[in-house]
Design a protein around this motif. Sequence first.
Motif, PDB file in Angstrom:
ATOM      1  N   GLU A 145     -11.207  -2.953  10.378  1.00 47.32           N
ATOM      2  CA  GLU A 145     -11.854  -2.079  11.353  1.00 47.32           C
ATOM      3  C   GLU A 145     -11.012  -0.838  11.620  1.00 47.32           C
ATOM      4  O   GLU A 145     -11.523   0.284  11.698  1.00 47.32           O
ATOM      5  N   VAL A 146      -9.699  -1.012  11.733  1.00 47.89           N
ATOM      6  CA  VAL A 146      -8.806   0.092  12.061  1.00 47.89           C
ATOM      7  C   VAL A 146      -8.743   1.118  10.933  1.00 47.89           C
ATOM      8  O   VAL A 146      -8.662   2.326  11.189  1.00 47.89           O
ATOM      9  N   ILE A 147      -8.793   0.676   9.682  1.00 45.28           N
ATOM     10  CA  ILE A 147      -8.674   1.622   8.563  1.00 45.28           C
ATOM     11  C   ILE A 147     -10.042   2.120   8.089  1.00 45.28           C
ATOM     12  O   ILE A 147     -10.144   2.785   7.055  1.00 45.28           O
ATOM     13  N   GLY A 148     -11.097   1.797   8.847  1.00 43.57           N
ATOM     14  CA  GLY A 148     -12.415   2.339   8.545  1.00 43.57           C
ATOM     15  C   GLY A 148     -13.223   1.541   7.547  1.00 43.57           C
ATOM     16  O   GLY A 148     -14.185   2.063   6.972  1.00 43.57           O
TER      17      GLY A 148
ATOM     18  N   CYS B  46       0.838  -1.207   0.000  1.00 43.58           N
ATOM     19  CA  CYS B  46       0.000   0.000   0.000  1.00 43.58           C
ATOM     20  C   CYS B  46       0.872   1.255   0.000  1.00 43.58           C
ATOM     21  O   CYS B  46       1.847   1.342   0.754  1.00 43.58           O
ATOM     22  N   ARG B  47       0.463   2.226  -0.814  1.00 43.62           N
ATOM     23  CA  ARG B  47       1.153   3.509  -0.828  1.00 43.62           C
ATOM     24  C   ARG B  47       0.449   4.464   0.128  1.00 43.62           C
ATOM     25  O   ARG B  47      -0.764   4.670   0.031  1.00 43.62           O
ATOM     26  N   CYS B  48       1.225   5.033   1.039  1.00 44.79           N
ATOM     27  CA  CYS B  48       0.657   5.938   2.036  1.00 44.79           C
ATOM     28  C   CYS B  48       0.614   7.365   1.488  1.00 44.79           C
ATOM     29  O   CYS B  48       1.112   7.657   0.403  1.00 44.79           O
ATOM     30  N   ARG B  49       0.019   8.269   2.251  1.00 41.06           N
ATOM     31  CA  ARG B  49      -0.202   9.638   1.790  1.00 41.06           C
ATOM     32  C   ARG B  49       1.092  10.366   1.462  1.00 41.06           C
ATOM     33  O   ARG B  49       1.139  11.211   0.574  1.00 41.06           O
ATOM     34  N   ASP B  50       2.178  10.039   2.171  1.00 42.14           N
ATOM     35  CA  ASP B  50       3.451  10.712   1.937  1.00 42.14           C
ATOM     36  C   ASP B  50       4.279  10.045   0.848  1.00 42.14           C
ATOM     37  O   ASP B  50       5.447  10.374   0.660  1.00 42.14           O
TER      38      ASP B  50
ATOM     39  N   ILE C 176      -9.188  -0.852  -0.062  1.00 45.44           N
ATOM     40  CA  ILE C 176      -8.120  -0.877   0.944  1.00 45.44           C
ATOM     41  C   ILE C 176      -7.016   0.113   0.569  1.00 45.44           C
ATOM     42  O   ILE C 176      -6.524   0.880   1.416  1.00 45.44           O
ATOM     43  N   LEU C 177      -6.613   0.106  -0.701  1.00 49.39           N
ATOM     44  CA  LEU C 177      -5.551   1.014  -1.132  1.00 49.39           C
ATOM     45  C   LEU C 177      -5.954   2.470  -0.936  1.00 49.39           C
ATOM     46  O   LEU C 177      -5.142   3.305  -0.514  1.00 49.39           O
ATOM     47  N   ASP C 178      -7.205   2.797  -1.224  1.00 50.96           N
ATOM     48  CA  ASP C 178      -7.684   4.169  -1.008  1.00 50.96           C
ATOM     49  C   ASP C 178      -7.665   4.528   0.474  1.00 50.96           C
ATOM     50  O   ASP C 178      -7.288   5.656   0.851  1.00 50.96           O
ATOM     51  N   ALA C 179      -8.070   3.592   1.327  1.00 47.68           N
ATOM     52  CA  ALA C 179      -8.089   3.864   2.766  1.00 47.68           C
ATOM     53  C   ALA C 179      -6.675   4.066   3.302  1.00 47.68           C
ATOM     54  O   ALA C 179      -6.428   4.958   4.131  1.00 47.68           O
ATOM     55  N   MET C 180      -5.735   3.240   2.848  1.00 55.46           N
ATOM     56  CA  MET C 180      -4.361   3.365   3.330  1.00 55.46           C
ATOM     57  C   MET C 180      -3.697   4.641   2.820  1.00 55.46           C
ATOM     58  O   MET C 180      -2.725   5.117   3.424  1.00 55.46           O
ATOM     59  N   ALA C 181      -4.178   5.190   1.715  1.00 53.44           N
ATOM     60  CA  ALA C 181      -3.598   6.423   1.172  1.00 53.44           C
ATOM     61  C   ALA C 181      -4.020   7.657   1.954  1.00 53.44           C
ATOM     62  O   ALA C 181      -3.553   8.760   1.664  1.00 53.44           O
ATOM     63  N   ALA C 182      -4.872   7.496   2.963  1.00 50.81           N
ATOM     64  CA  ALA C 182      -5.387   8.649   3.700  1.00 50.81           C
ATOM     65  C   ALA C 182      -4.430   9.138   4.779  1.00 50.81           C
ATOM     66  O   ALA C 182      -4.598  10.246   5.302  1.00 50.81           O
ATOM     67  N   ARG C 183      -3.434   8.324   5.159  1.00 48.97           N
ATOM     68  CA  ARG C 183      -2.503   8.720   6.220  1.00 48.97           C
ATOM     69  C   ARG C 183      -1.065   8.492   5.756  1.00 48.97           C
ATOM     70  O   ARG C 183      -0.809   7.728   4.827  1.00 48.97           O
ATOM     71  N   THR C 184      -0.126   9.137   6.450  1.00 53.03           N
ATOM     72  CA  THR C 184       1.286   8.926   6.147  1.00 53.03           C
ATOM     73  C   THR C 184       1.742   7.588   6.714  1.00 53.03           C
ATOM     74  O   THR C 184       1.063   6.976   7.556  1.00 53.03           O
ATOM     75  N   PHE C 185       2.905   7.152   6.270  1.00 55.07           N
ATOM     76  CA  PHE C 185       3.445   5.892   6.775  1.00 55.07           C
ATOM     77  C   PHE C 185       3.633   5.939   8.285  1.00 55.07           C
ATOM     78  O   PHE C 185       3.261   5.003   9.001  1.00 55.07           O
ATOM     79  N   ASP C 186       4.216   7.019   8.806  1.00 53.47           N
ATOM     80  CA  ASP C 186       4.464   7.111  10.245  1.00 53.47           C
ATOM     81  C   ASP C 186       3.163   7.092  11.044  1.00 53.47           C
ATOM     82  O   ASP C 186       3.098   6.501  12.131  1.00 53.47           O
ATOM     83  N   GLU C 187       2.132   7.734  10.516  1.00 49.63           N
ATOM     84  CA  GLU C 187       0.843   7.713  11.200  1.00 49.63           C
ATOM     85  C   GLU C 187       0.289   6.292  11.263  1.00 49.63           C
ATOM     86  O   GLU C 187      -0.189   5.843  12.313  1.00 49.63           O
TER      87      GLU C 187
END
Length: 253
Positions: free
Chosen positions: A55-58, A32-36, A88-99
Amino acid sequence: SGLRRQNELGELDPPLPSAARRAGPFLPYLVCRCRDGQWMQITNNTARLFRHWMEVIGLGHIYADPRFKGAPSAIPEHQDRVDLAYLILDAMAARTFDEWLDIFLREGLTGDRFLTTQQALDHPQVIHNGSVIDVEDPEVGPTRQLGPTIRFADSPSVTPTAAPRLDADRDALLGTQPAPRALPELPLEPDGTSGPGPLAGMLVLDFATWLAGPFGTSLLADMGARVIKVESPTGDDARLFLGGRARTFQIGR
């Protein structure tokens, strides 16, 4: 994947069991590619961990959708698996890797950053495991390199040293070598469960799950050990993703 390709070319004898459906994206192991812009390798492989990840990623609501009810392993339609992968990929793109990493650590989920081979040597877990060592090389000076990755109590691993000088071992290599000794034929165990080989007579209990651990003990079985794989009442989750690795789950060899 390589085994499947060989099977398609007719090079495996016997051939692999025919797949009941197209594999599609392997949802518990997505990249998954994160927001950053950083990439995270996900490894929430068991059904319990995958559901908690959703559940955690909404995306906990997917289980109310008949298309995704059997996620991650029992989604019958190929296109539905693809659609869920994009969600899933869209949900994971909502935050940075560190987040995400901070959330994953709190929630008991698994995933980590893609690294170059050089960056991996500085990974805190690799350093904690003692898998990197500093070696003084007489020609290039101090170097950091991989050390022993597994440590045994009765047969310690050999710690790497500096690279040998060019031709340093030439005389020894070109010298007279002793003739190879004939190895004795090792008999089968009385119950027939242990094959011939250097580990004949050894009993191995395998409590590992997924692929790497059970595959390792299948190699011990190849060398003559009797291996018994112990699983939970519901069975190893990886049985749903056998592909060409059915040998990993053979029991009592």
